[in-house]
Design a protein around this motif. Structure first.
Motif, PDB file in Angstrom:
ATOM      1  N   THR A 220       0.869  -1.172   0.000  1.00 41.33           N
ATOM      2  CA  THR A 220       0.000   0.000   0.000  1.00 41.33           C
ATOM      3  C   THR A 220       0.907   1.223   0.000  1.00 41.33           C
ATOM      4  O   THR A 220       2.095   1.105   0.290  1.00 41.33           O
ATOM      5  CB  THR A 220      -0.907   0.044   1.248  1.00 41.33           C
ATOM      6  OG1 THR A 220      -0.080  -0.011   2.419  1.00 41.33           O
ATOM      7  CG2 THR A 220      -1.875  -1.131   1.261  1.00 41.33           C
TER       8      THR A 220
ATOM      9  N   GLN B 247      -6.257   0.926  -5.281  1.00 41.91           N
ATOM     10  CA  GLN B 247      -7.423   0.697  -4.426  1.00 41.91           C
ATOM     11  C   GLN B 247      -7.479   1.666  -3.252  1.00 41.91           C
ATOM     12  O   GLN B 247      -8.504   1.746  -2.571  1.00 41.91           O
ATOM     13  CB  GLN B 247      -7.400  -0.748  -3.907  1.00 41.91           C
ATOM     14  CG  GLN B 247      -7.723  -1.764  -4.983  1.00 41.91           C
ATOM     15  CD  GLN B 247      -7.387  -3.189  -4.578  1.00 41.91           C
ATOM     16  OE1 GLN B 247      -6.947  -3.448  -3.440  1.00 41.91           O
ATOM     17  NE2 GLN B 247      -7.574  -4.132  -5.474  1.00 41.91           N
ATOM     18  N   ASP B 248      -6.415   2.408  -3.034  1.00 45.59           N
ATOM     19  CA  ASP B 248      -6.423   3.405  -1.958  1.00 45.59           C
ATOM     20  C   ASP B 248      -7.468   4.465  -2.290  1.00 45.59           C
ATOM     21  O   ASP B 248      -7.459   5.020  -3.393  1.00 45.59           O
ATOM     22  CB  ASP B 248      -5.041   4.037  -1.832  1.00 45.59           C
ATOM     23  CG  ASP B 248      -4.927   4.932  -0.617  1.00 45.59           C
ATOM     24  OD1 ASP B 248      -5.605   5.984  -0.593  1.00 45.59           O
ATOM     25  OD2 ASP B 248      -4.160   4.592   0.300  1.00 45.59           O
ATOM     26  N   PRO B 249      -8.381   4.779  -1.385  1.00 45.53           N
ATOM     27  CA  PRO B 249      -9.453   5.732  -1.705  1.00 45.53           C
ATOM     28  C   PRO B 249      -8.964   7.128  -2.035  1.00 45.53           C
ATOM     29  O   PRO B 249      -9.696   7.914  -2.642  1.00 45.53           O
ATOM     30  CB  PRO B 249     -10.314   5.731  -0.430  1.00 45.53           C
ATOM     31  CG  PRO B 249      -9.433   5.177   0.647  1.00 45.53           C
ATOM     32  CD  PRO B 249      -8.523   4.217  -0.033  1.00 45.53           C
TER      33      PRO B 249
ATOM     34  N   GLY C 267     -10.327   5.139  -5.233  1.00 39.76           N
ATOM     35  CA  GLY C 267     -10.014   3.714  -5.173  1.00 39.76           C
ATOM     36  C   GLY C 267     -10.731   2.857  -6.198  1.00 39.76           C
ATOM     37  O   GLY C 267     -10.766   1.632  -6.075  1.00 39.76           O
TER      38      GLY C 267
END
Length: 233
Positions: free
Chosen positions: A128, A186-188, A193
């Motif tokens: 991430t 996928q990190d908002p 995301g």
């Protein structure tokens, strides 16, 4: 597997824990600690951009230079990180204190990394946006006023571009590269995301580089301002 085969953005030096590289290596942490290092980097990019379009550096919007500098820094961190994640049990540490650089323009700057053995981690890799990406992005936001949406869009562009370069060099690694890139997408904060890696990737912001000439046709292929249909596949 040696990730440098994927291109210059993937090439790194390596150093051991508790043995930092000697000068001219410098800690990447200086880009996020409030020193002049980030401003100097942005100023250097500003001058380089100005030379490309025969302008005085003062005529180049600071936000354009800051965004372009940020995109280059993030791409330099993410490319080898994504490549290493699919090449075995070694992962590149995302901690700022574990990354060292040399402030050079004209291509990917030299980067020295600390690798971690993750073969004993239950559940495998959970890539991430780490401390380096988050800290540098926040510092650029604080010092230059470039919007958060643009900066995190740069993170998305960097992740997708790394996956695309790997896929072009090694088609057999396409799915693996996109899977790792998607952990960042996928990190908002990265366009909510919702985007996924691939040739049809299209970010929902612009890195601002078109403002050098104010020509909206001179945008990157993954830009929200691109008018050509995205290529699928």
């Amino acid at each position: 597997m040696e990730q440098s085969a994927f291109g210059p953005f993937f090439t790194v030096e390596r150093h051991a824990a508790h043995t930092p590289p000697l000068p001219p290596w410098r800690p990447l942490a200086e880009l996020a600690n409030g020193s002049r290092s980030l401003g100097d980097r942005i100023d250097g990019v500003r001058s380089s951009l100005a030379a490309r379009v025969a302008k005085d550096p003062a005529e180049v919007d600071l936000r354009v230079a800051a965004s372009v500098a940020h995109l280059g820094m993030i791409a330099r961190i993410l490319a080898p990180t994504i490549a290493t994640a699919i090449c075995g049990d070694l992962r590149i540490s995302q901690e700022l204190n574990d990354l060292w650089w040399q402030d050079q323009l004209g291509g990917p700057f030299p980067l020295s990394v600390l690798e971690e053995d993750t073969s004993d981690r239950e559940g495998g890799d959970t890539a991430t946006p780490g401390a380096a990406i988050e800290s540098i992005t926040q510092r650029v936001l604080d010092e230059t006023g470039v919007s958060e949406r643009v900066l995190w869009g740069n993170v998305g562009s960097a992740a997708n571009s790394a996956a695309q370069l790997i896929a072009a060099s090694r088609p057999d690694l396409t799915d693996a590269a996109r899977e790792v890139a998607n952990t960042y997408l996928q990190d908002p904060r990265v366009d909510d995301g919702t985007l996924r890696a691939g040739p049809d990737f299209r970010r929902r912001s612009c890195c601002l580089i078109y403002q050098l000439t104010d020509d909206r046709s001179a945008v990157c292929g993954d830009c929200v301002l691109e008018t050509k249909p995205a290529r699928s596949g």
